[in-house]
Motif scaffolding. Sequence first.
Motif: not given
Length: 598
Positions: A295, A468, A522, A529
């Motif tokens: 992420k 991502t 997150v 998220t």
Amino acid sequence: VIYAPYGAYLPGGSLWHSQANESALAHYPGLNVVIPSTPADAAGLLWTAMHGEDPVIFLIPKHLLWAEHEYAKPIRAVPLGRARQCTNGSDVTLVAWGNTVEKSLEAIAKIDNEISVELIDLRSIVPWDKTAIEDSVHKTRRLIVVQEDTENCSVGQMIISHVTSTPELWDELISPPILVSKANVMIGYNPIYEYAALPDVERIVAAIRRSVATKHERAVVAAGVDRGRAAAEPEFIRPASAPPPTADIASRRVQSITVPVMGEGIRNAKIVSLLKKQGDPVALDDELCEVETDKAVYPIQSSFAGVMGEWKTKVGDTVEIGQELGTLFTGEASLADQFHVAEVSAEGKTVEAAVSAAEPSDRGRHVRHYNIEPALSPTIMRKLSHVIPANLQIDARWDAIQEAREAAKKKEPKNPPSPSVMIAWSVVRAMEKHAPFRRLILEDDQIVQNDDFDLGIAVALEGDRLATAVITNANKKSWPEFVKIYGEAVAATRGGRVDAMNAPVVITSLGAFGVKAGAPIVVPPSVGTLFVGTAHRELIPNKNKNESAEVITLSLTFDHRVVNGAGAAAFANEIKKQIEGFKIPSGAAHGAAIAKKR
């Protein structure tokens, strides 16, 4: 059979999710307790537990949930109460289970052929394989137990008590049994506290060397326990003089550049860029390279000043947590090099001490001192310690998505838009109405808000890796554009493309694995998220009665520095509303709306 995640070594669980409590469960008569250390043992023990008549507490180390192994032979049932011999040895018996088996294997590899270690994976705590341990101790005459649980009233103490209270074993022992254990402390939330509390490779290696170095003198030996704390503080003596650093690289110390721990469940990362070349000067906290996880893109900074050595990786490589990336030549001494522990023998001679901060003082033996590197770099610690995560969950009915999907199949039978695209579209519409989820939090903790925003999509890659995909300016796309770019972005990410991560919200899902709900992490600069669970049936209220309906669970993790609970709940409810009322937008109507925004 109660099947539950167990243990630590994946940071962030703290006292809620990283504790090892097998000793408390083993205390109650009638309960069987098993802790596998490999996927094959997990499958074999589970088969036995499910076919047995007794209640079984099945504790699965969390890292096994991310472990994938292929086996050519069929998995066979593993009887309860039968240990597994991992390595054959003659110098010392090492007993472990669960996560500590992996740590013990790493310690044996580090010792190499210097000491012959017989490692036994207990596997089953209740009942436990007394015969296997007795036979091994008869052969090696030394015993070390490594456990993740707290020392007090523990399984490790039970094993040592059994061995020392058995006369024929007691007569054979030439070294006191050693327990390498977590101290009587809770697991800390910060990863550095978690790893400091737990047994690690260095402590296991030190225990093995200490056990083998013990002389056969019963009058002066006592059972040892490595709790992660010193029983007596050793005296640290600064060297009288230290060699000054020089510009000559050959005389400088070599420091390894390794991939730091970056959060629970993150086991590898992709090299995005190498920022230093061989021979470049490096200052403290200089960025050496960048790695991309599921992420975010993280810079890895230098903990030393010096000169860049060689890179042992290249851009595009996938690297594991803890893997060496390269070397750095530095004139600085590490903490272990700046200090040494000295102790004076009975004859007045200075000898090398066997005492470390993780061991009790033992004046009758000596081993070498080993360097221990920090588990996390200052950069990763600084970033992860700033996030204040919170999570909430809400169910959304699945009917409208199903109907839209069926209508799309009739209109475009070859390539209809997927439910994932429809959910992503609903999230974008909710973000338009809730400004806090159009924000980004920068490295200096500055919060910025944009009218136009990106959307991130977590993509699973081969080898249990994540990346991502980013849809830039997602709110400006018409429905046909959005569907097309969504597919292209996901495909490009699977092909190795790395997008700049400036998405306020990232969507992730494990629905393909049948996972109903989860609590995602997150990572800045994102502020939220969203985990989308698999569709399943639930009883939901409908006026004065409950009815069964197919729903998906939306699990939103958000950074509390940016969004409060009420704002996050309103955003989650808006996503629910958009999903439950979803209809495929007509090109003309939505095109006019987009043009008006532009």
